[in-house]
Structures are given as structure tokens and as C-alpha cells.
Design an enzyme around this catalytic site. Sequence first.
Site, PDB file in Angstrom:
ATOM      1  N   HIS A   1      -5.526  -3.861  10.209  1.00  0.00           N
ATOM      2  CA  HIS A   1      -5.859  -4.218   8.826  1.00  0.00           C
ATOM      3  C   HIS A   1      -6.839  -5.394   8.731  1.00  0.00           C
ATOM      4  O   HIS A   1      -6.832  -6.123   7.742  1.00  0.00           O
ATOM      5  CB  HIS A   1      -4.592  -4.517   8.028  1.00  0.00           C
ATOM      6  CG  HIS A   1      -3.582  -3.416   8.074  1.00  0.00           C
ATOM      7  ND1 HIS A   1      -3.840  -2.159   7.569  1.00  0.00           N
ATOM      8  CD2 HIS A   1      -2.316  -3.379   8.558  1.00  0.00           C
ATOM      9  CE1 HIS A   1      -2.771  -1.389   7.743  1.00  0.00           C
ATOM     10  NE2 HIS A   1      -1.851  -2.101   8.355  1.00  0.00           N
TER      11      HIS A   1
ATOM     12  N   HIS B   1       0.526  -8.846  -0.561  1.00  0.00           N
ATOM     13  CA  HIS B   1       0.748  -7.915   0.542  1.00  0.00           C
ATOM     14  C   HIS B   1      -0.297  -8.036   1.650  1.00  0.00           C
ATOM     15  O   HIS B   1       0.042  -8.283   2.801  1.00  0.00           O
ATOM     16  CB  HIS B   1       0.795  -6.473   0.027  1.00  0.00           C
ATOM     17  CG  HIS B   1       1.289  -5.506   1.068  1.00  0.00           C
ATOM     18  ND1 HIS B   1       2.572  -5.520   1.539  1.00  0.00           N
ATOM     19  CD2 HIS B   1       0.658  -4.515   1.748  1.00  0.00           C
ATOM     20  CE1 HIS B   1       2.740  -4.577   2.452  1.00  0.00           C
ATOM     21  NE2 HIS B   1       1.579  -3.947   2.604  1.00  0.00           N
TER      22      HIS B   1
ATOM     23  N   HIS C   1       1.993  -6.605   5.385  1.00  0.00           N
ATOM     24  CA  HIS C   1       1.016  -5.577   5.741  1.00  0.00           C
ATOM     25  C   HIS C   1       0.796  -5.432   7.248  1.00  0.00           C
ATOM     26  O   HIS C   1       0.909  -4.326   7.797  1.00  0.00           O
ATOM     27  CB  HIS C   1      -0.305  -5.845   5.032  1.00  0.00           C
ATOM     28  CG  HIS C   1      -1.213  -4.661   4.908  1.00  0.00           C
ATOM     29  ND1 HIS C   1      -0.750  -3.371   4.729  1.00  0.00           N
ATOM     30  CD2 HIS C   1      -2.575  -4.580   4.939  1.00  0.00           C
ATOM     31  CE1 HIS C   1      -1.775  -2.550   4.650  1.00  0.00           C
ATOM     32  NE2 HIS C   1      -2.887  -3.246   4.781  1.00  0.00           N
ATOM     33  N   VAL C   2       0.451  -6.530   7.929  1.00  0.00           N
ATOM     34  CA  VAL C   2       0.270  -6.499   9.386  1.00  0.00           C
ATOM     35  C   VAL C   2       1.643  -6.638  10.026  1.00  0.00           C
ATOM     36  O   VAL C   2       2.348  -7.622   9.800  1.00  0.00           O
ATOM     37  CB  VAL C   2      -0.645  -7.639   9.852  1.00  0.00           C
ATOM     38  CG1 VAL C   2      -0.774  -7.623  11.370  1.00  0.00           C
ATOM     39  CG2 VAL C   2      -2.012  -7.520   9.200  1.00  0.00           C
ATOM     40  N   HIS C   3       2.024  -5.659  10.866  1.00  0.00           N
ATOM     41  CA  HIS C   3       3.367  -5.636  11.441  1.00  0.00           C
ATOM     42  C   HIS C   3       3.468  -6.554  12.654  1.00  0.00           C
ATOM     43  O   HIS C   3       3.631  -6.120  13.799  1.00  0.00           O
ATOM     44  CB  HIS C   3       3.755  -4.206  11.799  1.00  0.00           C
ATOM     45  CG  HIS C   3       3.805  -3.315  10.604  1.00  0.00           C
ATOM     46  ND1 HIS C   3       3.843  -1.937  10.698  1.00  0.00           N
ATOM     47  CD2 HIS C   3       3.814  -3.591   9.274  1.00  0.00           C
ATOM     48  CE1 HIS C   3       3.872  -1.418   9.485  1.00  0.00           C
ATOM     49  NE2 HIS C   3       3.848  -2.405   8.603  1.00  0.00           N
TER      50      HIS C   3
ATOM     51  N   ASN D   1       0.809  -1.219   0.000  1.00  0.00           N
ATOM     52  CA  ASN D   1       0.000   0.000   0.000  1.00  0.00           C
ATOM     53  C   ASN D   1       0.843   1.270   0.000  1.00  0.00           C
ATOM     54  O   ASN D   1       0.414   2.313  -0.516  1.00  0.00           O
ATOM     55  CB  ASN D   1      -0.947   0.005   1.200  1.00  0.00           C
ATOM     56  CG  ASN D   1      -0.229  -0.191   2.519  1.00  0.00           C
ATOM     57  OD1 ASN D   1       0.485  -1.182   2.707  1.00  0.00           O
ATOM     58  ND2 ASN D   1      -0.413   0.725   3.455  1.00  0.00           N
TER      59      ASN D   1
END
Length: 230
Positions: free
Chosen positions: A100, A90, A127-129, A6
Amino acid sequence: MVTEGNHEIETIPIIQPHAFRSYNARWPMPYNESGSTSNLYYSFEVANVHIIMLGSYTDFDEHSKQYKWLQSDLVKIDRKSTPWVIVLLHAPWYNTNEAHEGEGEEMRQAMEALLYEARVDLVFSGHVHAYERFTRIYDNNADSCGPLYVTIGDGGNREGLALTFKKPPNPLSLYREPSFGHGRLRMVNETHAHWTWHRNNDSNTFVADNVWMKSLSSLKECWKFGHEEL
């Protein structure tokens, strides 16, 4: 080899209205070689692995170019020469973190059946940390012939870690941890691979999660119904 996230969309009205202009200029991937018409999705092969890079932020419904390309790419895979098939994208299709949540759901509904029918072995997302490993899944249910899903977005950036996982834990999620880390996938042979996730503690590395996997191409029971026997 990369696929877009993103942060690479970079649309600026009037000045730069076209998404991924900088990304496409700076990260040209060999998409033509796999029959793709877009730098945002493509495939390639390394040793005995067929790797598919999908685009979470371009069209993916059944009428889209990406969907039709994925269909044709999966059909061409020779599981005798590349017994392993891995997909990277992603935005995760499965995620029990509050960060997210649900952002990959539309893409999952559109494309998951294609990956399942082709017996994709493993799906990586970011995407998700945080780190999270699921069991093999199809359509929100445990399925021994579905892909194993791993979210490995734990490299982090200025936003920091995604610290909050939903409770109670989903039984499909086998390991989850909001820590910085990295993963290593070792392809041992045509039938077995070993995945490890290393928690990064300052100067030390620690193996916090690991799993042995067997290629779905080697499991006869996953190819009985409407599939060519290997």
C-alpha cells in the site's frame, strides 16, 4: 468506535452502486453530535482526549465536506479540557512498507497542514498488515511539534502479514515489524501518555515497542507563532 476501511466500500455496479451502504447500516456512529453530515468521519471525546475519525475513502480535498468539517472541528477543541488530540484513519500517510505504498499520499497533502496547525498529538492508521512507529513528523521531516504517527494494521486478515519493508530504513521510522500484535495507549494525565505495542506469540504476549509521549498542548514552544498561548 470505528472508521471505515477499503473492505467496507462494497460497491457492486447496478445491484449496489453506493459505497458503504452496509457499513453505514451496521455501524452507525454519533457523527451528528460533532457537526458532521457523514457517518464516515466524526469526532468524540473521552476523558481528556479529543478523538477525530477521518475517512480515507471519501472526498478529502480542500473543497470537500470532510475537509471543511475537519477545519471547524479542530477550531472548536479546547486544549484546557481536552489537552490530547488523536486522529484515526485507515490508509497511513507515512509508510515504509512496500504494501500500500503511497496510498495515503493525496490525503496527506490535502489535510496534513490542518493537523499540524492544530498540534494534533498522535495519528493512528491501519491498512498495512504490520506495525510501524514514526517520530513526530510534518511534511516528510522530523518536527517536534508535529504528530507522532503509528501504523497498527497488524491484526491481520486473510491476506496475511505485509512482510516487506523498504531498505535502507527511513530515519523517520523508529520501529517497524511485520508481526501480529496489538497496541495499548494509556493516558496517564494531562501531559503524559504511554504507548506500548505487544507482539502476539501464540498464548504469550510480549511488549516489543514502547514510548512515552508528552502532549503538545503542554509545550509552549509549539504555540509561539500565530497560536494562542495556553
